[in-house]
Design an enzyme around this catalytic site. Structure first.
Site, PDB file in Angstrom:
ATOM      1  N   ARG A 107      79.795 -36.946  38.592  1.00  7.79           N
ATOM      2  CA  ARG A 107      80.720 -36.056  39.311  1.00  7.79           C
ATOM      3  C   ARG A 107      82.180 -36.525  39.149  1.00  7.79           C
ATOM      4  O   ARG A 107      82.945 -36.532  40.100  1.00  7.79           O
ATOM      5  CB  ARG A 107      80.361 -35.973  40.800  1.00  7.79           C
ATOM      6  CG  ARG A 107      80.677 -34.602  41.380  1.00  7.79           C
ATOM      7  CD  ARG A 107      80.765 -34.586  42.881  1.00  7.79           C
ATOM      8  NE  ARG A 107      80.932 -33.212  43.351  1.00  7.79           N
ATOM      9  CZ  ARG A 107      81.497 -32.890  44.506  1.00  7.79           C
ATOM     10  NH1 ARG A 107      81.939 -33.826  45.315  1.00  7.79           N
ATOM     11  NH2 ARG A 107      81.618 -31.645  44.867  1.00  7.79           N
TER      12      ARG A 107
ATOM     13  N   LYS B 112      82.513 -36.187  58.409  1.00  7.57           N
ATOM     14  CA  LYS B 112      81.383 -36.072  57.478  1.00  7.57           C
ATOM     15  C   LYS B 112      81.625 -37.084  56.369  1.00  7.57           C
ATOM     16  O   LYS B 112      82.601 -36.967  55.613  1.00  7.57           O
ATOM     17  CB  LYS B 112      81.327 -34.646  56.920  1.00  7.57           C
ATOM     18  CG  LYS B 112      80.231 -34.435  55.875  1.00  7.57           C
ATOM     19  CD  LYS B 112      80.188 -32.956  55.490  1.00  7.57           C
ATOM     20  CE  LYS B 112      79.273 -32.683  54.316  1.00  7.57           C
ATOM     21  NZ  LYS B 112      79.395 -31.304  53.840  1.00  7.57           N
ATOM     22  N   TRP B 113      80.776 -38.102  56.286  1.00  7.59           N
ATOM     23  CA  TRP B 113      80.965 -39.216  55.334  1.00  7.59           C
ATOM     24  C   TRP B 113      80.058 -38.977  54.135  1.00  7.59           C
ATOM     25  O   TRP B 113      78.858 -39.169  54.205  1.00  7.59           O
ATOM     26  CB  TRP B 113      80.613 -40.533  56.037  1.00  7.59           C
ATOM     27  CG  TRP B 113      80.846 -41.772  55.231  1.00  7.59           C
ATOM     28  CD1 TRP B 113      80.230 -42.124  54.071  1.00  7.59           C
ATOM     29  CD2 TRP B 113      81.748 -42.853  55.532  1.00  7.59           C
ATOM     30  NE1 TRP B 113      80.683 -43.333  53.617  1.00  7.59           N
ATOM     31  CE2 TRP B 113      81.616 -43.812  54.500  1.00  7.59           C
ATOM     32  CE3 TRP B 113      82.642 -43.106  56.581  1.00  7.59           C
ATOM     33  CZ2 TRP B 113      82.338 -45.009  54.489  1.00  7.59           C
ATOM     34  CZ3 TRP B 113      83.363 -44.296  56.555  1.00  7.59           C
ATOM     35  CH2 TRP B 113      83.209 -45.221  55.522  1.00  7.59           C
ATOM     36  N   ASP B 114      80.674 -38.573  53.020  1.00 10.17           N
ATOM     37  CA  ASP B 114      79.899 -38.149  51.848  1.00 10.17           C
ATOM     38  C   ASP B 114      79.799 -39.280  50.826  1.00 10.17           C
ATOM     39  O   ASP B 114      80.547 -40.282  50.885  1.00 10.17           O
ATOM     40  CB  ASP B 114      80.596 -36.929  51.226  1.00 10.17           C
ATOM     41  CG  ASP B 114      79.651 -36.037  50.438  1.00 10.17           C
ATOM     42  OD1 ASP B 114      78.518 -36.451  50.179  1.00 10.17           O
ATOM     43  OD2 ASP B 114      80.077 -34.919  50.072  1.00 10.17           O
TER      44      ASP B 114
ATOM     45  N   CYS C  15      76.141 -38.057  54.630  1.00  3.98           N
ATOM     46  CA  CYS C  15      75.874 -37.052  53.598  1.00  3.98           C
ATOM     47  C   CYS C  15      75.925 -37.774  52.264  1.00  3.98           C
ATOM     48  O   CYS C  15      76.721 -38.704  52.082  1.00  3.98           O
ATOM     49  CB  CYS C  15      76.951 -35.966  53.658  1.00  3.98           C
ATOM     50  SG  CYS C  15      76.860 -34.769  52.317  1.00  3.98           S
TER      51      CYS C  15
ATOM     52  N   ASP D 236      72.056 -30.135  50.249  1.00  3.32           N
ATOM     53  CA  ASP D 236      73.067 -29.157  49.838  1.00  3.32           C
ATOM     54  C   ASP D 236      72.434 -27.789  49.654  1.00  3.32           C
ATOM     55  O   ASP D 236      73.130 -26.815  49.371  1.00  3.32           O
ATOM     56  CB  ASP D 236      73.713 -29.590  48.520  1.00  3.32           C
ATOM     57  CG  ASP D 236      74.866 -30.543  48.764  1.00  3.32           C
ATOM     58  OD1 ASP D 236      75.179 -30.806  49.936  1.00  3.32           O
ATOM     59  OD2 ASP D 236      75.453 -31.030  47.778  1.00  3.32           O
TER      60      ASP D 236
END
Ligand code: DGJ
Length: 746
Positions: free
Chosen positions: A439, A472-474, A520, A542
């Site tokens: 990514r 929100k900790w991705d 997340c 997701d």
């Protein structure tokens, strides 16, 4: 309750007994793990009685010629001296030998439960058992630690290895749990998948050989969740023996079920030994993560109940532990990277009108981030999008009557970022070689103290912005091409990374106790108990398609309670599958988790908006039971000749006064029109009003015993022709929600 008497060790929970025996040789023989038993005589009766060793069996020693470690249930095993199964411990000593000989030295019981030194762990245990083993040759000692949680029938296990000699040695593996069982009539249940299709329930009947549930990608992973079960073939939802195992850890893990040549089963769980190697110097120690195990004779439902209570009571902590979680609107699927303040405020305004409580700005608010190719690490606001900054936006959102939260992905760095230009060496990559991107991003080297300090300071600045009440900790890339410029021993890297990650999480969650954190990792790529020690909920996938979510959330429900599962209603056609699903069904599925919405509410019709408003009002009214109730999988049939995918779940309040049921059908089948809804867990003697939400098809006054053991025969569904009044229209993916309320004074 833990007792040690005449070499017999007994750990009792409310409904289970775990027992092992110290043999005269100093080895520990596992005797029993299962329903509660009176252990009088267990030392003589349950020990393996050996009069000869077969064929090529290895005798432990001249002193103990009838002790064959290969064909005995052991509490702990290492390499050498005859046991050729997967070991708990594997050390390479200074002389190159991997044979060790750990024997009993001491044991004691302590009250309460101690936290671990560098890893997250459960809390609130009643007692701990410590068993000390010492190697008979080398100066190494191993402490096995057991903790009991009587009310939820959970026992946890972990170990600490210490070097007490003058020479360093290498720990090639230090597992967390070993359970040896007498026979192999078991089914190994794993929860596997990939991005957007997490938690697929697999059932593997055991036979001689080895089955491994593992993650080797540096993160607990959507491929193989660390929660696994072992059941008897005949075990059902309601009855039968079932063991559950989980690990309080977020990195590489493995859960092995091995049946040896003698039909004995060994379960081993812990950090994956592949690629792991820890140099332990004199006076140093290494602790393994805490493993969780539970037994229930009450089938999968009983086991799930134990696991749910354990997670809610002994893993999740802090201000949000028992607080009802707010209904949120997340901006991601509505606008992705394409937003400005005006757009967000318009969304928030509609959200407020529907009853939503928290507005979450997802990815795209920082640096020059307009797609996934840049800016991770540059955690300063993009003022072109948000002229008033984060707090400016937060204040406006708060003025609308909503709370405000935002998205971060702090463990990552984009090559195209200011941070990378300043600190290229902070990225995890192998110098001078091709780096494979995931990514478009790399991982920050959290084994380095200066990186951790930077991260805590930078995130503290973001989290201190006025109005931030949710994060929100991705985490969106897995570990490959692992290398730290700050380390000599690269085989320690992954574990040191997680020790660093947990240190960061510990500092930030202590500093910001009021913030609700949601974990997340591209959805459910890091759905584990390690994360849940810091973040009380996790974005499960997701994939927001309701049908896919029914699978994913059912898979999760075996080991995790609804209060930790983030679930959103999204737009149709669904962004992951293109499927059209009724709004009521999208809501019904998401309502069995922590509810949120993730779509452009402005694109809904006035009728749909009115429906959303009703959904949110319903959810708020029943939120406690939906998030914290006792959950049951009632029917979970995929396909048979007569029904095409039937899903029925319910959740009951602990006082049994209120329950909510859900019934979804994947595909309508003509001329199969008689459905039934049979409950579980209601008070047998009490009377209940049973009614559906919305359609006004069902309204019955019946006993809990009738509902639990006979069920409601629902109104006839449309059967292929002749629509009649009172029929229940039930097309593809249609669903119903049912409310059961106890009649207090009938
Ligand atoms: C992956 C997450 O799982 C999504 O929900 C979203 O937050 C994106 N990352 C944002 O980049």
């Amino acid at each position: 309750m833990i007792t040690i008497q005449d070499n017999l060790f007994v750990l009792q929970t409310d409904h289970t007994t775990y027992s092992f025996l110290k043999l005269p040789s100093g080895h520990l023989e596992h005797l029993h793990y299962g329903p509660s038993i009176d252990t009088t005589g267990a030392a003589e009766v349950l020990t393996q009685k050996c009069r000869m060793l077969g064929g090529n069996g290895i005798a432990y020693s001249k002193e103990y010629p009838l002790l064959g470690l290969e064909d005995r249930c052991l509490e702990f095993s290492a390499l050498g001296h005859g046991d050729v199964r997967e070991p708990f411990l594997d050390i390479t000593f200074e002389n190159g030998s991997r044979t060790s000989d750990f024997l009993y030295a001491d044991a004691w019981v302590s009250e309460g439960k101690m936290p671990m030194k560098a890893l997250p762990s459960s809390y609130g245990g009643a007692q701990e058992l410590h068993v000390l083993l010492k190697d008979s040759v080398y100066y190494a000692e191993l402490e096995l630690i057991y903790a009991v949680f009587p009310a939820c029938d959970v026992i946890t296990r972990r170990a600490v290895i210490r070097n007490q000699g003058e020479a360093a040695f290498t720990v090639n593996r230090l597992m967390s749990l070993q359970l040896d069982l007498d026979d192999s009539e078991y089914v190994f249940h794993t929860f596997t998948g990939a991005w957007a299709r997490e938690m697929n329930h697999q059932r593997i009947p055991l036979a001689q050989g080895k089955w491994i549930n593992e993650s080797r990608c540096g993160i607990s992973s959507s491929m193989n969740n660390p929660f696994v079960m072992l059941s008897r073939p005949e075990t059902s939802e309601k009855a039968g023996d079932c063991f559950g195992f989980n690990l309080i850890y977020s990195g590489n893990h493995c859960e092995m079920a091995e049946v040896n040549a003698y039909g004995k089963t060994r379960v081993i769980t812990g950090i994956h030994p592949e690629g792991f190697g820890w140099r332990l110097g004199p006076e140093e120690e290494l602790e393994s993560p805490e493993a969780v195990m539970s037994f229930s004779a009450g089938g999968f439902t009983g086991l799930s109940r134990n696991m749910h209570t354990f997670v809610r009571e002994h893993i999740v902590r802090g201000e949000w532990k028992k607080k009802e979680r707010p209904v949120l609107l997340n901006s991601w699927e509505a606008v992705y990277f394409d937003f400005d303040e005006e757009k967000l405020l318009a969304m928030a305004k509609t959200a407020k009108e529907t009853g939503i409580e928290l507005f979450v700005m997802d990815d795209g608010w920082f640096g020059t981030r307009n797609d996934s190719r840049s800016s991770l690490g540059d955690w300063y606001c993009n003022y072109e999008k948000l002229p008033g900054g984060i707090s400016g936006l937060a204040r406006k959102i708060e003025a609308l009557g909503l709370r405000f939260g935002l998205w971060v992905e702090p463990e990552m760095i984009s090559v195209n970022s200011r941070l990378y230009r300043e600190h290229p060496d902070w990225a995890v990559d192998v110098p001078g070689t091709l780096h494979s991107e995931g990514r478009d991003q790399r991982i920050l080297d959290l084994t380095r103290p200066e990186v951790r300090t930077w991260l805590v300071d930078t995130m503290s600045a973001v989290f201190s912005e006025e109005g931030v009440s949710y994060i929100k900790w991705d985490n969106n890339r897995i570990f490959t091409d692992i290398f730290s410029r700050a380390r000599e021993n690269q085989t320690e890297f992954l574990h040191r990374y997680y020790v660093g990650y947990y240190e960061v999480m510990d500092q930030l969650t202590r500093r910001f106790p009021h913030i609700l954190f949601e974990g997340c990792a591209s959805g459910g790529n890091r759905f584990d108990l390690g994360v849940l020690c810091y973040m009380p909920q996790i974005w499960a996938s997701d994939n927001t398609d309701a049908l896919c979510r029914a699978f994913i959330q059912t898979g999760l429900s075996y080991g995790y309670p609804a209060s930790v599962v983030g679930a959103h209603v999204s737009a149709c056609p669904n962004h992951q599958t293109g499927r059209m699903t009724p709004l009521a069904t999208r809501f019904g599925v998401a309502a069995f988790g922590v509810l949120g919405y993730e779509c452009d509410l402005a694109a809904l019709t006035p009728e749909e908006l009115a429906e959303v408003k009703k959904q949110i009002a319903f959810y708020k009214e029943h939120r406690r039971v939906l998030q914290f109730g006792d959950y049951y999988r009632l029917v979970n049939r995929r396909y048979n000749d007569f029904e095409k995918g039937v899903w029925q779940w319910m959740t009951v309040s602990p006082d049994r006064k209120e329950a909510i049921g859900f019934y979804m059908m994947e595909q309508a089948v003509p001329n199969m029109s008689f459905g039934k809804f049979q409950t579980a867990g209601l008070e047998e003697q009490a009377m209940y009003r049973f009614r559906d939400v919305g359609e006004k098809e069902e309204e019955w006054l019946v006993s809990g015993s009738l509902l639990n053991h006979a069920g409601i025969k629902l109104q006839q569904a449309y059967a292929g022709h002749y629509r009649r009044e009172g029929m229940r229209p039930f097309a593809d993916l249609d669903s119903r929600l049912y409310i059961m309320s106890m009649i207090l004074n009938p």
